[in-house]
Write a protein that holds these residues in place. Structure first.
Motif: not given
Length: 398
Positions: A110, A114-115, A122, A155, A158-159
């Motif tokens: 993850m 994300h990066r 994502v 994370y 943020r998905m």
């Protein structure tokens, strides 16, 4: 995708040998319908991928270097998340490449996803319950478990979308991290096969999967060695990365019993036709972790597509399928004695009934609906119109 528009670029990250990873291969098949797929992971390029960035198999995905272990022990998780040798190599290989969608397979991917997404959506396919994947191993439990909890807390919010293997595990993510996951089971494609008749005075048992310590293969061998001559056991095993040591231990456990045979693994697309020659698929797994306790492994779907009866040790998700479709019987626990006694009670008539029920279940327990879930999620993230997904069998939850 609108006709005439450029094909979108999709990155699929998996720290596995992708060509041997049936779940990820099915995922890539769906992704390739919606864009040009770049894969990054171990092994060679999957057939459906446009491009593959190969990571050297010797590079672990977790920060298992001396510096990484010190950072894990010190709980410096933000500093260590890109210290895994395979993660560092992936960053080098990806460079400044940009994508319209990034898919992260398992929680360990993850941060990297994300990066490199650089603002693109994502999708995290977490597969199972990541925070306690190997919590039965002391070093993993002490060092990696807190890191995985941190990664999920950081994370998952943020998905853009999350998928998991079954509803029970999805509910665990909802309760702990507040995310709602879609269910994509480990079911394989439907195969046009028929149940094979039993041989006289013979019940042919079979198991397929990884030759990994903790998978309780010794219990299967011990159970069969304690049974009479009408039972045989064939094992199709994918070697672990230990130089063959565990396979050697299994050979020692088999000894001179000619009824038990070790085979090389077969490619995922050949597995169901190969298993079709047998009668009963067997599996027994100690409930050492939440993933073990709530297992819904690909092998139960492989066995169904092969039109086999099954004998599994009791677990909520597999019990539901076995009892609901009537294609097998359930050992009360994971011990060799429980497997032995459950197998000994089988009759040819009962096994044939189970095989016929598996034949009926194969029309439902396949990847058609699960691929539609993945396709719907990906299409939404790419801005494509999607069709609603309907399941003939709703996913369970706890």
């Amino acid at each position: 995708m609108v006709d005439g528009s450029p094909r979108r670029r999709i990155l699929c990250i998996s720290f596995s040998d992708i060509t041997a990873d049936a779940r990820v291969l099915r995922q890539i098949d769906v992704l390739a319908q919606l864009g040009e797929v770049t894969t990054i992971g171990y092994g060679s390029r999957p057939d459906a991928a446009t491009e593959h960035l190969a990571i050297e198999p010797s590079l672990p995905s977790l920060p298992q270097t001396p510096a990484g272990v010190l950072l894990l022990a010190a709980r410096r998780f933000d500093r260590v998340e890109f210290q895994g040798p395979a993660v560092r190599r992936a960053l080098e290989l990806l460079g400044d490449l940009r994508f319209d969608l990034v898919v992260a397979n398992e929680a360990r991917a993850m941060a990297l996803a994300h990066r490199v997404a650089d603002g693109a959506p994502v999708l995290a396919d977490l597969h199972e319950w990541a925070p306690e994947e190997r919590a039965h191993v002391t070093s993993w439990r002490v060092l990696v478990r807190p890191f995985m909890f941190h990664q999920c807390a950081k994370y998952l919010p943020r998905m853009s979308a999350v998928t998991v293997v079954n509803g029970s595990i999805g509910e665990m993510y909802r309760r702990r991290f507040g995310v709602r996951a879609r269910v994509v089971r480990n079911a394989g494609p439907v195969h046009d096969l028929e149940p094979q008749p039993l041989m006289p005075e013979r019940i042919r048992l079979v198991h397929s999967g990884g030759a990994v310590p903790g998978r309780n293969l010794e219990a299967l061998i011990e159970a069969v060695r304690a049974l009479g001559p009408r039972f045989t056991l064939d094992l199709y095993l994918v070697p672990s990365r230990d130089g063959g040591r565990y396979l050697g231990r299994l050979r020692d456990a088999i000894g001179d019993d000619t009824r038990i045979t070790l085979h090389d693994p077969v490619p995922p697309h050949e597995l169901a036709p190969t298993l079709n020659a047998y009668d009963v698929g067997v599996f027994s797994l100690p409930p050492l972790t939440p993933n073990h306790r709530l297992m819904l492994p690909n092998k139960i779907f492989d066995f169904v597509q092969a039109r086999l009866a099954v004998v599994f040790n009791s677990a909520p998700e597999t019990d539901r399928l076995i009892e609901g479709h009537g294609f097998g019987t359930i050992a009360p626990d994971h011990t060799a004695e429980a497997m032995r006694d459950t197998l000994a009670a089988l009759t040819p008539e009962r096994v044939w009934e189970f095989k016929q029920n598996a034949h009926c279940a194969a029309a439902v327990l396949n990847s058609t609906e699960d691929s539609a879930v993945t396709r719907s999620a990906v299409a939404e993230l790419l801005g494509d119109p999607v069709q609603p997904v309907s399941r003939s069998e709703p996913p369970s939850s706890t």
